[in-house]
Design a protein around this motif. Structure first.
Motif, PDB file in Angstrom:
ATOM      1  N   LEU A   1       6.253   4.337   7.953  1.00  0.00           N
ATOM      2  CA  LEU A   1       6.810   3.478   6.908  1.00  0.00           C
ATOM      3  C   LEU A   1       5.701   2.770   6.142  1.00  0.00           C
ATOM      4  CD1 LEU A   1       9.871   1.897   8.751  1.00  0.00           C
ATOM      5  CD2 LEU A   1       9.970   3.440   6.778  1.00  0.00           C
ATOM      6  N   GLU A   2       4.699   2.301   6.856  1.00  0.00           N
ATOM      7  CA  GLU A   2       3.585   1.627   6.196  1.00  0.00           C
ATOM      8  C   GLU A   2       2.870   2.567   5.231  1.00  0.00           C
ATOM      9  OE1 GLU A   2       1.188   0.078   9.329  1.00  0.00           O
ATOM     10  OE2 GLU A   2       2.479  -1.670   9.661  1.00  0.00           O
ATOM     11  N   GLU A   3       2.852   3.853   5.565  1.00  0.00           N
ATOM     12  CA  GLU A   3       2.214   4.846   4.703  1.00  0.00           C
ATOM     13  C   GLU A   3       3.089   5.211   3.503  1.00  0.00           C
ATOM     14  OE1 GLU A   3       1.601   8.223   7.174  1.00  0.00           O
ATOM     15  OE2 GLU A   3      -0.129   7.373   8.222  1.00  0.00           O
ATOM     16  N   ARG A   4       4.403   5.264   3.694  1.00  0.00           N
ATOM     17  CA  ARG A   4       5.282   5.887   2.708  1.00  0.00           C
ATOM     18  C   ARG A   4       6.051   4.916   1.809  1.00  0.00           C
ATOM     19  NH1 ARG A   4       8.720  10.768   4.184  1.00  0.00           N
ATOM     20  NH2 ARG A   4       7.646  11.701   2.409  1.00  0.00           N
ATOM     21  N   VAL A   5       6.286   3.698   2.265  1.00  0.00           N
ATOM     22  CA  VAL A   5       7.052   2.758   1.433  1.00  0.00           C
ATOM     23  C   VAL A   5       6.173   2.266   0.293  1.00  0.00           C
ATOM     24  CG1 VAL A   5       8.273   0.550   1.368  1.00  0.00           C
ATOM     25  CG2 VAL A   5       8.486   2.035   3.377  1.00  0.00           C
ATOM     26  N   PRO A   6       6.625   2.402  -0.947  1.00  0.00           N
ATOM     27  CA  PRO A   6       5.835   1.927  -2.088  1.00  0.00           C
ATOM     28  C   PRO A   6       5.571   0.430  -2.004  1.00  0.00           C
ATOM     29  CG  PRO A   6       7.587   3.396  -2.826  1.00  0.00           C
ATOM     30  CD  PRO A   6       7.858   3.103  -1.379  1.00  0.00           C
ATOM     31  N   GLU A   7       4.421   0.013  -2.441  1.00  0.00           N
ATOM     32  CA  GLU A   7       3.984  -1.374  -2.299  1.00  0.00           C
ATOM     33  C   GLU A   7       4.983  -2.401  -2.813  1.00  0.00           C
ATOM     34  OE1 GLU A   7       2.353  -5.166  -3.072  1.00  0.00           O
ATOM     35  OE2 GLU A   7       2.882  -3.741  -4.659  1.00  0.00           O
ATOM     36  N   PRO A   8       5.629  -2.193  -3.959  1.00  0.00           N
ATOM     37  CA  PRO A   8       6.558  -3.231  -4.455  1.00  0.00           C
ATOM     38  C   PRO A   8       7.749  -3.491  -3.541  1.00  0.00           C
ATOM     39  CG  PRO A   8       5.967  -1.695  -6.207  1.00  0.00           C
ATOM     40  CD  PRO A   8       5.483  -1.091  -4.930  1.00  0.00           C
ATOM     41  N   TYR A   9       8.037  -2.579  -2.616  1.00  0.00           N
ATOM     42  CA  TYR A   9       9.216  -2.718  -1.768  1.00  0.00           C
ATOM     43  C   TYR A   9       8.881  -3.094  -0.320  1.00  0.00           C
ATOM     44  CZ  TYR A   9      11.141  -0.042  -5.689  1.00  0.00           C
ATOM     45  OH  TYR A   9      11.504   0.386  -6.945  1.00  0.00           O
TER      46      TYR A   9
ATOM     47  N   VAL B   1       9.547 -12.324   7.867  1.00  0.00           N
ATOM     48  CA  VAL B   1      10.571 -13.259   7.382  1.00  0.00           C
ATOM     49  C   VAL B   1       9.999 -14.654   7.146  1.00  0.00           C
ATOM     50  CG1 VAL B   1      12.789 -14.336   7.932  1.00  0.00           C
ATOM     51  CG2 VAL B   1      12.390 -11.934   8.515  1.00  0.00           C
ATOM     52  N   ALA B   2       9.164 -15.118   8.051  1.00  0.00           N
ATOM     53  CA  ALA B   2       8.644 -16.481   7.934  1.00  0.00           C
ATOM     54  C   ALA B   2       7.434 -16.581   7.020  1.00  0.00           C
ATOM     55  CB  ALA B   2       8.280 -17.015   9.322  1.00  0.00           C
ATOM     56  N   PHE B   3       6.589 -15.542   7.060  1.00  0.00           N
ATOM     57  CA  PHE B   3       5.315 -15.637   6.348  1.00  0.00           C
ATOM     58  C   PHE B   3       5.161 -14.641   5.199  1.00  0.00           C
ATOM     59  CE2 PHE B   3       4.304 -17.078  10.795  1.00  0.00           C
ATOM     60  CZ  PHE B   3       4.216 -18.432  10.486  1.00  0.00           C
ATOM     61  N   GLY B   4       6.188 -13.827   4.965  1.00  0.00           N
ATOM     62  CA  GLY B   4       6.165 -12.935   3.816  1.00  0.00           C
ATOM     63  C   GLY B   4       5.200 -11.782   3.907  1.00  0.00           C
ATOM     64  N   GLU B   5       4.809 -11.392   5.102  1.00  0.00           N
ATOM     65  CA  GLU B   5       3.889 -10.268   5.245  1.00  0.00           C
ATOM     66  C   GLU B   5       4.668  -8.945   5.250  1.00  0.00           C
ATOM     67  OE1 GLU B   5       0.921 -10.646   8.239  1.00  0.00           O
ATOM     68  OE2 GLU B   5       0.650 -12.799   7.919  1.00  0.00           O
ATOM     69  N   PRO B   6       4.080  -7.870   4.720  1.00  0.00           N
ATOM     70  CA  PRO B   6       4.798  -6.599   4.567  1.00  0.00           C
ATOM     71  C   PRO B   6       4.851  -5.781   5.861  1.00  0.00           C
ATOM     72  CG  PRO B   6       2.587  -6.368   3.696  1.00  0.00           C
ATOM     73  CD  PRO B   6       2.732  -7.828   4.107  1.00  0.00           C
TER      74      PRO B   6
ATOM     75  N   GLU C   1      10.684   6.327  -4.023  1.00  0.00           N
ATOM     76  CA  GLU C   1      10.791   5.208  -4.970  1.00  0.00           C
ATOM     77  C   GLU C   1      12.230   5.008  -5.439  1.00  0.00           C
ATOM     78  OE1 GLU C   1      10.748   2.517  -8.170  1.00  0.00           O
ATOM     79  OE2 GLU C   1      11.482   4.569  -8.260  1.00  0.00           O
ATOM     80  N   PRO C   2      12.938   6.056  -5.885  1.00  0.00           N
ATOM     81  CA  PRO C   2      14.334   5.819  -6.281  1.00  0.00           C
ATOM     82  C   PRO C   2      15.236   5.430  -5.116  1.00  0.00           C
ATOM     83  CG  PRO C   2      13.782   8.157  -6.425  1.00  0.00           C
ATOM     84  CD  PRO C   2      12.494   7.417  -6.229  1.00  0.00           C
ATOM     85  N   PHE C   3      14.915   5.891  -3.917  1.00  0.00           N
ATOM     86  CA  PHE C   3      15.656   5.499  -2.714  1.00  0.00           C
ATOM     87  C   PHE C   3      15.627   3.978  -2.556  1.00  0.00           C
ATOM     88  CE2 PHE C   3      15.597   4.406   1.810  1.00  0.00           C
ATOM     89  CZ  PHE C   3      16.672   5.121   2.339  1.00  0.00           C
ATOM     90  N   PHE C   4      14.436   3.393  -2.618  1.00  0.00           N
ATOM     91  CA  PHE C   4      14.311   1.946  -2.453  1.00  0.00           C
ATOM     92  C   PHE C   4      14.765   1.191  -3.700  1.00  0.00           C
ATOM     93  CE2 PHE C   4      11.578   2.947   1.207  1.00  0.00           C
ATOM     94  CZ  PHE C   4      12.100   2.033   2.114  1.00  0.00           C
TER      95      PHE C   4
END
Length: 214
Positions: A163-171, A128-133, A7-10
């Protein structure tokens, strides 16, 4: 990288660049798709140089089809593998016109069915075009994810899934931009610029004894 460090990384990357964006130049979803397709094994700078000439003349599937392979090739010949890319681009244009009303589809399956469009390209368009994570794992993200310990993996798909598992949802929506830019300008391949890195304190490479480089 420890879970509590992600979280602090992102958060640090986000504070430095709150609105990250692709460095490819485009003004429509189709232009984005075409630019990403052309960017395989090429730099964004090189692709932008070519599309600045191409898009004012032809920036829709129909207009590119009217140019034909030779016509498109003349505009993109400064890009590596330009002839094959011209063929793939026009084959994609034909499918878009015949099957999707000239519009870029929003589903991964439909995107990956287009010639020259693989998982990474589909992920870029979806993000980029559709805003999907989605996580478009290129050489920069693969390197940064493994070097920092953020999402180690043996191949791009492994890294994407981690990455899908570890990146916090807000980022998640912007994560692939931050990681690409970090790998392109700071965590570079041969001489990572650790002393100029804002997130080195959470990086396994740095914490485990890498020599900082200016």
């Amino acid at each position: 990288m420890k879970i509590e460090d992600i979280e602090p990384f992102f958060a640090t990357l986000a504070a430095a660049n709150p609105q990250p964006a692709s460095e490819l130049e485009y003004t429509s979803v189709f232009e984005l798709l075409a630019a990403v397709l052309l960017s395989a094994q090429a730099t964004d700078v090189g692709v932008n140089k070519a599309t600045r000439r191409l898009f004012p003349v032809a920036n829709t599937p129909q207009k590119l089809l009217a140019l034909g392979v030779e016509g498109v090739s003349e505009y993109i010949r400064t890009i590596g593998l330009y002839r094959n890319k011209a063929k793939h681009l026009l084959a994609t244009c034909r499918i878009l016109v015949d099957q999707h009303g000239g519009r870029v589809p929003r589903s991964r399956a439909a995107l990956e069915a287009l010639p020259g469009v693989g998982r990474k390209t589909a992920n870029v368009v979806l993000n980029v075009a559709f805003g999907e994570p989605t996580m478009a794992v290129d050489t920069h993200i693969f390197r940064v994810s493994n070097r920092t310990g953020l999402a180690p993996g043996r191949n791009p798909l492994d890294v994407e899934l981690r990455l899908e598992e570890r990146v916090p949802e807000p980022y998640r929506v912007e994560a692939h931009h931050w990681l690409i830019l970090h790998g392109r300008y700071v965590c570079v391949a041969r001489t990572p610029r650790c002393s100029a890195c804002a997130v080195s304190r959470w990086c396994d490479y740095f914490r485990l004894g890498a020599t900082p480089r200016a």
